[in-house]
Design a protein around this motif. Structure first.
Motif, PDB file in Angstrom:
ATOM      1  N   ILE A  16     -10.845  76.077  89.126  1.00 51.42           N
ATOM      2  CA  ILE A  16      -9.359  76.058  88.905  1.00 51.42           C
ATOM      3  C   ILE A  16      -8.947  77.039  89.512  1.00 51.42           C
ATOM      4  O   ILE A  16      -7.540  77.172  90.057  1.00 51.42           O
ATOM      5  CB  ILE A  16      -9.122  75.670  87.648  1.00 51.42           C
ATOM      6  CG1 ILE A  16      -7.941  75.387  87.046  1.00 51.42           C
ATOM      7  CG2 ILE A  16      -9.859  76.907  86.539  1.00 51.42           C
ATOM      8  CD1 ILE A  16      -7.474  73.957  87.715  1.00 51.42           C
ATOM      9  N   ASP A  17      -9.478  78.419  89.299  1.00 52.46           N
ATOM     10  CA  ASP A  17      -8.911  79.660  89.503  1.00 52.46           C
ATOM     11  C   ASP A  17      -8.614  79.542  91.257  1.00 52.46           C
ATOM     12  O   ASP A  17      -7.511  79.981  91.750  1.00 52.46           O
ATOM     13  CB  ASP A  17      -9.508  80.629  89.406  1.00 52.46           C
ATOM     14  CG  ASP A  17      -9.656  81.111  88.022  1.00 52.46           C
ATOM     15  OD1 ASP A  17      -8.602  80.634  87.036  1.00 52.46           O
ATOM     16  OD2 ASP A  17     -10.636  81.683  87.305  1.00 52.46           O
ATOM     17  N   GLN A  18      -9.507  79.179  92.084  1.00 53.45           N
ATOM     18  CA  GLN A  18      -9.209  78.959  93.620  1.00 53.45           C
ATOM     19  C   GLN A  18      -8.032  77.997  93.919  1.00 53.45           C
ATOM     20  O   GLN A  18      -7.311  78.325  94.590  1.00 53.45           O
ATOM     21  CB  GLN A  18     -10.608  78.803  94.224  1.00 53.45           C
ATOM     22  CG  GLN A  18     -11.574  79.699  94.068  1.00 53.45           C
ATOM     23  CD  GLN A  18     -12.614  79.700  92.950  1.00 53.45           C
ATOM     24  OE1 GLN A  18     -12.256  79.339  91.789  1.00 53.45           O
ATOM     25  NE2 GLN A  18     -13.701  80.232  92.819  1.00 53.45           N
ATOM     26  N   ALA A  19      -8.242  76.839  93.254  1.00 50.77           N
ATOM     27  CA  ALA A  19      -7.225  75.729  93.369  1.00 50.77           C
ATOM     28  C   ALA A  19      -5.680  76.482  93.153  1.00 50.77           C
ATOM     29  O   ALA A  19      -4.952  76.325  93.939  1.00 50.77           O
ATOM     30  CB  ALA A  19      -7.409  74.748  92.486  1.00 50.77           C
ATOM     31  N   ARG A  20      -5.530  77.029  91.952  1.00 50.55           N
ATOM     32  CA  ARG A  20      -4.395  77.854  91.681  1.00 50.55           C
ATOM     33  C   ARG A  20      -4.043  78.952  92.781  1.00 50.55           C
ATOM     34  O   ARG A  20      -2.693  78.719  93.200  1.00 50.55           O
ATOM     35  CB  ARG A  20      -4.269  78.459  90.286  1.00 50.55           C
ATOM     36  CG  ARG A  20      -3.151  78.972  89.875  1.00 50.55           C
ATOM     37  CD  ARG A  20      -3.051  79.007  88.497  1.00 50.55           C
ATOM     38  NE  ARG A  20      -1.709  79.597  88.069  1.00 50.55           N
ATOM     39  CZ  ARG A  20      -1.588  81.029  87.598  1.00 50.55           C
ATOM     40  NH1 ARG A  20      -2.673  81.666  87.404  1.00 50.55           N
ATOM     41  NH2 ARG A  20      -0.182  81.460  87.343  1.00 50.55           N
ATOM     42  N   GLN A  21      -4.992  79.473  93.270  1.00 52.98           N
ATOM     43  CA  GLN A  21      -4.586  80.703  94.478  1.00 52.98           C
ATOM     44  C   GLN A  21      -3.893  79.883  95.448  1.00 52.98           C
ATOM     45  O   GLN A  21      -3.313  80.485  96.186  1.00 52.98           O
ATOM     46  CB  GLN A  21      -5.708  81.357  94.449  1.00 52.98           C
ATOM     47  CG  GLN A  21      -5.805  82.434  93.434  1.00 52.98           C
ATOM     48  CD  GLN A  21      -7.390  83.192  93.573  1.00 52.98           C
ATOM     49  OE1 GLN A  21      -8.092  82.940  94.572  1.00 52.98           O
ATOM     50  NE2 GLN A  21      -7.648  84.024  92.615  1.00 52.98           N
TER      51      GLN A  21
END
Length: 142
Positions: A67-72
């Motif tokens: 999820i963090d990578q998707a948000r970035q």
């Protein structure tokens, strides 16, 4: 076209013309098989991803709970590429993440409650504060 190197793969390297379609296809294959990290490796070598690339990598992150990578990635998408499909993919990614998180927490809480009930049957009892602490511990694991 790529801006870096790509991990060794005999099928990839046997393709003569490596265009955006090839890279998108590979990202999609890795993503659908739960290997979001490899999909991210491919994404990082793209010099000019398009809307399809963004949707594919967001889906790959979603299926791998990245999820963090998707948000970035979503935050880095230029405004001209943020169409309805990219927004819908990000919303789907967040929903999928929360569904998976809910499932994992539910499983942990179910295990905890069953364990707590068996402790009561064995005449061991947790005080309410300890019960709450244990639930918080279960939730904080995710």
């Amino acid at each position: 076209s790529p801006k870096g190197s790509f991990p060794r793969s005999s099928s990839f390297h046997s393709i003569k013309t490596k265009d955006l379609i090839v890279y998108n296809t590979l990202m999609n294959a890795y993503g659908r098989n739960g290997d979001g990290m490899k999909a991210l490796e491919i994404y990082r070598v793209l010099s000019q991803p398009d809307e399809k690339s963004y949707s594919i990598i967001l889906n790959a992150c979603s299926h791998s709970l990245l999820i963090d990578q998707a948000r970035q990635i979503f935050d880095s998408i230029p405004q001209q590429h943020r169409n309805v499909f990219v927004y819908a993919t990000m919303v789907t990614c967040l929903l999928f993440f929360f569904i998976q998180l809910h499932r994992r927490i539910s499983i942990r809480l179910t295990h905890f409650v069953v364990h707590h009930e068996s402790m009561k049957l064995n005449k061991y009892s947790l005080n309410p504060n300890e019960f709450i602490r244990n639930i918080r511990r279960c939730i904080s694991l995710y």
